[in-house]
Scaffold this active site. Structure first.
Site, PDB file in Angstrom:
ATOM      1  N   ASN A   1       0.852  -1.181   0.000  1.00  8.75           N
ATOM      2  CA  ASN A   1       0.000   0.000   0.000  1.00  8.75           C
ATOM      3  C   ASN A   1       0.888   1.231   0.000  1.00  8.75           C
ATOM      4  O   ASN A   1       1.984   1.216   0.551  1.00  8.75           O
ATOM      5  CB  ASN A   1      -0.894   0.027   1.252  1.00  8.75           C
ATOM      6  CG  ASN A   1      -1.797   1.263   1.290  1.00  8.75           C
ATOM      7  OD1 ASN A   1      -2.434   1.615   0.309  1.00  8.75           O
ATOM      8  ND2 ASN A   1      -1.799   1.935   2.432  1.00  8.75           N
TER       9      ASN A   1
ATOM     10  N   HIS B   1       0.912   5.197   1.206  1.00  3.69           N
ATOM     11  CA  HIS B   1       0.201   6.088   2.125  1.00  3.69           C
ATOM     12  C   HIS B   1       0.889   7.454   2.078  1.00  3.69           C
ATOM     13  O   HIS B   1       2.130   7.519   2.151  1.00  3.69           O
ATOM     14  CB  HIS B   1       0.237   5.508   3.544  1.00  3.69           C
ATOM     15  CG  HIS B   1      -0.440   6.357   4.561  1.00  3.69           C
ATOM     16  ND1 HIS B   1      -1.811   6.445   4.651  1.00  3.69           N
ATOM     17  CD2 HIS B   1       0.073   7.184   5.501  1.00  3.69           C
ATOM     18  CE1 HIS B   1      -2.115   7.292   5.634  1.00  3.69           C
ATOM     19  NE2 HIS B   1      -0.997   7.756   6.166  1.00  3.69           N
TER      20      HIS B   1
ATOM     21  N   SER C   1       4.856   6.877   1.964  1.00  2.00           N
ATOM     22  CA  SER C   1       5.442   5.606   2.408  1.00  2.00           C
ATOM     23  C   SER C   1       4.793   4.446   1.667  1.00  2.00           C
ATOM     24  O   SER C   1       3.575   4.470   1.433  1.00  2.00           O
ATOM     25  CB  SER C   1       5.185   5.396   3.911  1.00  2.00           C
ATOM     26  OG  SER C   1       5.634   6.517   4.666  1.00  2.00           O
TER      27      SER C   1
ATOM     28  N   ASP D   1      -2.532   1.046   7.896  1.00  2.00           N
ATOM     29  CA  ASP D   1      -1.359   1.902   7.626  1.00  2.00           C
ATOM     30  C   ASP D   1      -0.190   1.549   8.539  1.00  2.00           C
ATOM     31  O   ASP D   1       0.574   2.422   8.947  1.00  2.00           O
ATOM     32  CB  ASP D   1      -1.739   3.376   7.781  1.00  2.00           C
ATOM     33  CG  ASP D   1      -2.765   3.784   6.739  1.00  2.00           C
ATOM     34  OD1 ASP D   1      -3.568   4.683   7.032  1.00  2.00           O
ATOM     35  OD2 ASP D   1      -2.773   3.182   5.655  1.00  2.00           O
TER      36      ASP D   1
END
Ligand code: GRF
Length: 194
Positions: free
Chosen positions: A106, A108, A135, A144
């Site tokens: 992911n 972020h 990030s 997260d």
């Protein structure tokens, strides 16, 4: 490596990832899926010849598991090796995450562990931070969180608004995510620092 990318909107990170997977790159995008059938990123993916799928989360009310089960059917049909969340705005249940543990990434828009969750740029401005950034991390059941695979930093400039800072960070997202994926797809988890 076969890459499935999940989006919720414009998909600019998806486009950056897709554009990077050329030549001798160890990965290919095999699916772009969204929780919003109207996501304009789906049109961009289709225009690049990539299979797309949409599962409208609004049709499932509060039944997150049913939404994810339908989404999972589309994902599994593409047999991806790696799942990339790119501007995907739905929280995934631990059950879904477990299926892709160790192979789901992911991006972020903050320098994690600072500012998990939403409104990251406004929070950085409110805190008077001199730097901001983005990030890429492996996805775990905690939102997260998860092992960091890369970060890119930008200066916060006088007069910055959340929008001006977001635009500056987004440029770095489009550099960072493809670089992290290239290494990750080749089995290299050494964090990237841009
Ligand atoms: C952007 O705010 C980006 O910072 C975050 O998700 C949002 C949309 O990204 N990762 P995208 O253009 O849909 O990739």
């Amino acid at each position: 490596k076969r890459i499935a990318i999940l989006i919720s909107g414009g998909g600019s990170n998806m486009v950056a990832l897709v554009n990077s997977m050329i030549g001798d790159h160890p990965a290919r995008a095999v699916l772009v899926a969204s929780n919003d059938p109207g996501a304009s990123g789906l049109v961009k993916a289709a225009g690049r010849g990539i299979a797309t799928a949409a599962v409208d989360h609004r049709l499932y009310g509060r039944d997150r598991a049913a939404f994810e089960a339908d989404l999972l059917q589309h994902i599994e049909a593409a047999s991806p090796d790696i799942l990339c969340l790119a501007g995907f705005m739905r929280v995934l249940t631990p059950g879904f995450v477990q299926k892709f543990e160790g192979r789901m990434l992911n991006i972020h828009p903050s320098l994690l562990p600072k500012y998990p969750g939403l409104h990251t740029h406004q929070r950085a401005l409110d805190a008077g931070d001199a730097e901001a950034g983005c990030s890429v991390h492996e996805v775990t059941a905690v939102l997260d969180d998860g092992p960091l695979l890369g970060q890119a930093r930008v200066p916060v400039l006088p007069g910055d608004t959340a929008d001006s800072l977001a635009a500056r960070v987004l440029v770095q997202e489009h550099r960072l995510y493809p670089e992290v994926l290239r290494r990750y797809a080749a089995g290299d988890r050494t964090p990237v620092c841009l």
